[in-house]
Scaffold this active site. Structure first.
Site, PDB file in Angstrom:
ATOM      1  N   LYS A   1       0.893  -1.171   0.000  1.00 26.29           N
ATOM      2  CA  LYS A   1       0.000   0.000   0.000  1.00 26.29           C
ATOM      3  C   LYS A   1       0.930   1.219   0.000  1.00 26.29           C
ATOM      4  CE  LYS A   1      -1.697   3.072   1.883  1.00 26.29           C
ATOM      5  NZ  LYS A   1      -1.466   4.478   1.450  1.00 26.29           N
TER       6      LYS A   1
ATOM      7  N   GLY B   1      -4.430   3.484  -2.224  1.00 25.10           N
ATOM      8  CA  GLY B   1      -5.546   3.938  -1.391  1.00 25.10           C
ATOM      9  C   GLY B   1      -5.102   4.807  -0.246  1.00 25.10           C
TER      10      GLY B   1
ATOM     11  N   GLY C   1      -4.377   5.968   3.649  1.00 29.44           N
ATOM     12  CA  GLY C   1      -3.794   5.294   4.806  1.00 29.44           C
ATOM     13  C   GLY C   1      -4.818   4.767   5.791  1.00 29.44           C
ATOM     14  N   PRO C   2      -5.721   5.632   6.266  1.00 33.30           N
ATOM     15  CA  PRO C   2      -6.666   5.165   7.281  1.00 33.30           C
ATOM     16  C   PRO C   2      -7.682   4.150   6.754  1.00 33.30           C
ATOM     17  CG  PRO C   2      -6.474   7.565   7.297  1.00 33.30           C
ATOM     18  CD  PRO C   2      -5.786   7.087   6.061  1.00 33.30           C
TER      19      PRO C   2
ATOM     20  N   GLY D   1      -4.593   1.304   4.124  1.00 34.71           N
ATOM     21  CA  GLY D   1      -3.422   1.007   4.974  1.00 34.71           C
ATOM     22  C   GLY D   1      -3.844   0.298   6.244  1.00 34.71           C
TER      23      GLY D   1
ATOM     24  N   GLU E   1      10.095   1.877  10.284  1.00 29.06           N
ATOM     25  CA  GLU E   1      11.105   2.895   9.985  1.00 29.06           C
ATOM     26  C   GLU E   1      10.393   4.221  10.144  1.00 29.06           C
ATOM     27  OE1 GLU E   1      14.227   2.401   9.339  1.00 29.06           O
ATOM     28  OE2 GLU E   1      14.255   0.257   8.931  1.00 29.06           O
TER      29      GLU E   1
ATOM     30  N   CYS F   1      14.136  11.371   6.094  1.00 30.04           N
ATOM     31  CA  CYS F   1      14.002  11.075   7.532  1.00 30.04           C
ATOM     32  C   CYS F   1      15.353  11.082   8.233  1.00 30.04           C
ATOM     33  CB  CYS F   1      13.311   9.746   7.716  1.00 30.04           C
ATOM     34  SG  CYS F   1      13.940   8.483   6.634  1.00 30.04           S
TER      35      CYS F   1
ATOM     36  N   GLU G   1      10.432  16.616  14.267  1.00 30.07           N
ATOM     37  CA  GLU G   1      10.808  16.448  12.866  1.00 30.07           C
ATOM     38  C   GLU G   1      10.010  17.429  12.011  1.00 30.07           C
ATOM     39  OE1 GLU G   1       9.621  12.798  10.848  1.00 30.07           O
ATOM     40  OE2 GLU G   1      11.708  12.649  10.232  1.00 30.07           O
TER      41      GLU G   1
HETATM   42  P1  NAD Z   1       2.497   8.821   7.184  1.00 30.63           P
HETATM   43  O1  NAD Z   1       2.807   8.041   8.401  1.00 30.63           O
HETATM   44  O2  NAD Z   1       1.351   9.727   7.198  1.00 30.63           O
HETATM   45  O3  NAD Z   1       2.211   7.824   5.958  1.00 30.63           O
HETATM   46  C1  NAD Z   1       3.050   6.750   5.624  1.00 30.63           C
HETATM   47  C2  NAD Z   1       2.213   5.644   5.004  1.00 30.63           C
HETATM   48  O4  NAD Z   1       1.288   5.172   5.969  1.00 30.63           O
HETATM   49  C3  NAD Z   1       1.363   6.093   3.805  1.00 30.63           C
HETATM   50  O5  NAD Z   1       1.307   5.041   2.870  1.00 30.63           O
HETATM   51  C4  NAD Z   1       0.013   6.310   4.424  1.00 30.63           C
HETATM   52  O6  NAD Z   1      -1.044   6.169   3.514  1.00 30.63           O
HETATM   53  C5  NAD Z   1      -0.028   5.207   5.457  1.00 30.63           C
HETATM   54  N1  NAD Z   1      -0.955   5.440   6.565  1.00 30.63           N
HETATM   55  C6  NAD Z   1      -1.408   6.628   7.076  1.00 30.63           C
HETATM   56  N2  NAD Z   1      -2.260   6.402   8.079  1.00 30.63           N
HETATM   57  C7  NAD Z   1      -2.374   5.069   8.229  1.00 30.63           C
HETATM   58  C8  NAD Z   1      -3.098   4.218   9.113  1.00 30.63           C
HETATM   59  N3  NAD Z   1      -3.900   4.722  10.065  1.00 30.63           N
HETATM   60  N4  NAD Z   1      -2.943   2.891   9.005  1.00 30.63           N
HETATM   61  C9  NAD Z   1      -2.129   2.354   8.076  1.00 30.63           C
HETATM   62  N5  NAD Z   1      -1.430   3.109   7.205  1.00 30.63           N
HETATM   63  C10 NAD Z   1      -1.545   4.437   7.270  1.00 30.63           C
HETATM   64  O7  NAD Z   1       3.833   9.525   6.818  1.00 30.63           O
HETATM   65  P2  NAD Z   1       4.156  10.415   5.554  1.00 30.63           P
HETATM   66  O8  NAD Z   1       3.625  11.769   5.776  1.00 30.63           O
HETATM   67  O9  NAD Z   1       3.720   9.701   4.330  1.00 30.63           O
HETATM   68  O10 NAD Z   1       5.764  10.420   5.587  1.00 30.63           O
HETATM   69  C11 NAD Z   1       6.494  11.319   6.344  1.00 30.63           C
HETATM   70  C12 NAD Z   1       6.986  10.645   7.600  1.00 30.63           C
HETATM   71  O11 NAD Z   1       7.621   9.404   7.330  1.00 30.63           O
HETATM   72  C13 NAD Z   1       8.050  11.465   8.293  1.00 30.63           C
HETATM   73  O12 NAD Z   1       7.773  11.504   9.672  1.00 30.63           O
HETATM   74  C14 NAD Z   1       9.345  10.700   8.036  1.00 30.63           C
HETATM   75  O13 NAD Z   1      10.368  10.849   8.932  1.00 30.63           O
HETATM   76  C15 NAD Z   1       8.894   9.312   7.987  1.00 30.63           C
HETATM   77  N6  NAD Z   1       9.827   8.510   7.178  1.00 30.63           N
HETATM   78  C16 NAD Z   1      10.686   7.654   7.794  1.00 30.63           C
HETATM   79  C17 NAD Z   1      11.599   6.935   7.054  1.00 30.63           C
HETATM   80  C18 NAD Z   1      12.565   5.958   7.668  1.00 30.63           C
HETATM   81  O14 NAD Z   1      13.181   5.187   6.964  1.00 30.63           O
HETATM   82  N7  NAD Z   1      12.752   5.956   8.960  1.00 30.63           N
HETATM   83  C19 NAD Z   1      11.609   7.074   5.690  1.00 30.63           C
HETATM   84  C20 NAD Z   1      10.724   7.954   5.096  1.00 30.63           C
HETATM   85  C21 NAD Z   1       9.832   8.667   5.852  1.00 30.63           C
END
Ligand code: NAD
Length: 462
Positions: free
Chosen positions: A170, A201, A203-204, A207, A245, A279, A369
């Site tokens: 996803k 799709g 996230g909420p 995902g 991650e 990140c 962050e």
């Molecule tokens: P996010 O957590 O909002 O979304 C990440 C993914 O999770 C997306 O695919 C999203 O659709 C999904 N998602 C959102 N809500 C969900 C839920 N309730 N249940 C299941 N899936 C859900 O993050 P973002 O805004 O897409 O990315 C930015 C963040 O990601 C930053 O905080 C960044 O540091 C972190 N990040 C970390 C790494 C790492 O390797 N540590 C790499 C890239 C990004």
């Protein structure tokens, strides 16, 4: 932009169960460039069933054959590199040369590394009177963010396939077109039907359905700490394996003996690259009090050069979030020496490369962050003070140390609570484990350590 109007499930593009869709927007000009279906729990269920059905045969496929499919995937991605770079640029807004050099080349290198690891890894070992088998964990639910859209996918899917797992992906809602190109490359690589499945799709919705699905054995998530926490709780309740991650707030520690100009220039470039949406970016630069003013001047000049070079951030919400942090930095008493919260252009989600001086460790901009092109410079009194500041956040994903002698930098790096440290500007290594201490995550990606995340052991005693 080319967009598939379906989900890639069981080896073919199939119509989505629902009628909802997601618009894909170019962050440079705010124009809609395509739309993809918004998957529902029903699509996720179909994808998980396909992955479960394909698991026994893929798990039993000899590692050499799995390696051959991964090598073919590397070649399929390479053949489409211009199309992928153009797509990443269109949906993420990253300048084309950066898309080519990083967003496409890095995942191709990672796919290549797993083609080799699958072929050479010992999936069986002798321990005394036991044979220990390393077996695939099962069906993987992979949830990825938009910031490195192809890399985040490959860093999960390639080791999972190498291990003999099957996958449902996803991807982030902002960058689904890159994920669709990846699915096409998987298809071209001859990976059997059901081994890899894609559900686009929200996230909420999609995902969450994937993270909760009882047919998923391992949830591998990259994204924000807030969502990671809820996914870990869901997975914990079902006793599922989880790999996370998450975010970072990495320190770039410049020791007094370092080449200051080089350390500052590389440090600024590190934060500005990908418009700060990395990140592991070194968003806190720590400089000894005696060289602090010199470092601030160097950083301000260096950052100003990125004004025309960096792309926008990914979407309007992210731009407002970053501008909010900049305003908060000013309100808490930090001194702006480059950039600021004002929008530099009329169109597009741009943020000026921003540098703050006189930042104290307690300030919000030094703790949270930001995920935008914003650098904070913090002065320290001595090495112990630098270490306290470097380790003084809830995160621990990456960092950097600069010193006149490598041994001095290494001695400091050993005391840092973080998963990766670049010594005097060390290069990215796709085989080195990547992952976080503390709230930056659980588990490691890349190389042999990344492969191990997708394996479980079975001991046979003789
Ligand atoms: P996010 O957590 O909002 O979304 C990440 C993914 O999770 C997306 O695919 C999203 O659709 C999904 N998602 C959102 N809500 C969900 C839920 N309730 N249940 C299941 N899936 C859900 O993050 P973002 O805004 O897409 O990315 C930015 C963040 O990601 C930053 O905080 C960044 O540091 C972190 N990040 C970390 C790494 C790492 O390797 N540590 C790499 C890239 C990004």
């Amino acid at each position: 932009m080319k967009a598939q109007n379906g989900m890639y499930i069981d080896g073919a593009w199939r119509p989505a169960a629902g009628t909802g869709y997601i618009d894909v927007v170019n962050p440079v000009d705010e124009q809609v460039i395509g739309r993809v279906p918004a998957g529902t729990a029903e699509d996720v269920d179909a994808a998980v069933r396909a992955a479960r059905a394909a698991l026994p045969s893929w798990a039993a496929t000899p590692p050499a054959e799995r390696a051959a499919r991964l090598a073919a995937l590397r070649d399929a991605l390479t053949a489409r590199k211009d199309e992928i770079a153009g797509t990443v640029t269109a949906e993420l807004g990253s300048p084309l040369p950066f898309s080519q050099a990083v967003h496409v080349s890095m995942p191709i290198a990672v796919a290549a590394s797993y083609a080799e690891l699958a072929a050479t890894h010992l999936f069986e070992e002798q321990v005394g009177n036991s044979t220990v088998l390393q077996e695939p964990v099962g069906v993987v639910g992979a949830i990825t963010p938009w910031n490195y859209p192809l890399h985040q996918i490959v860093a999960k899917v390639a080791p999972a396939l190498a291990a003999g797992c099957t996958v449902v992906l996803k991807p982030a809602e902002d960058t689904p077109l890159t994920a669709q190109l990846f699915a096409e490359a998987v298809h071209e690589a001859g990976v059997p039907a059901g081994v890899f499945n894609l559900v686009t799709g929200l996230g909420p919705v999609a995902g969450q359905a994937l993270a909760e699905h009882p047919g998923v054995d391992l949830v591998s998530f990259t994204g924000s700490t807030a969502v990671g926490r809820s996914i870990a709780a869901t997975a914990g309740a079902a006793i599922k394996t989880v790999a996370l991650e998450l975010g970072g707030k990495s320190a770039n520690v410049i020791l007094p003996s370092a080449d200051l100009a080089r350390a500052v220039h590389v440090g600024v470039a590190n934060v500005m690259s990908n418009s700060g949406q990395t990140c592991s970016a070194w968003t806190r630069m720590l400089v000894h009090r005696e060289r602090y003013d010199e470092a601030v001047a160097l950083a301000a000049t260096a950052a100003a050069k990125y004004g025309e070079r960096i792309g926008p951030v990914v979407n309007a919400k992210q731009r407002e979030r970053v501008r909010g942090y900049i305003a908060q930095g000013v309100a808490e008493g930090a001194r702006l020496v480059a950039g600021g919260p004002e929008a530099p252009r009329e169109r597009g989600y741009y943020i000026s490369p921003t540098v703050f001086a006189d930042v104290t460790p307690e300030m919000t901009i030094a703790q949270e962050e930001i995920f935008g092109p914003v650098l904070s410079l913090l002065p320290y009194e001595d090495e112990e003070d630098a270490l306290r500041i470097a380790n003084g956040t809830v995160y621990g994903l990456a960092g950097a140390v600069w010193a006149g002698e490598v041994a001095e930098a290494v001695a400091f790096a050993r005391r840092m609570d973080t998963g990766q440290v670049d010594i005097n500007g060390g290069r990215f290594n796709p085989l080195a484990p990547f992952g976080g201490y503390k709230q930056s995550g659980v588990g490691r990606e890349l190389g042999a350590h990344g492969l191990a995340e997708y394996l479980q052991t079975k001991s046979l005693q003789f």
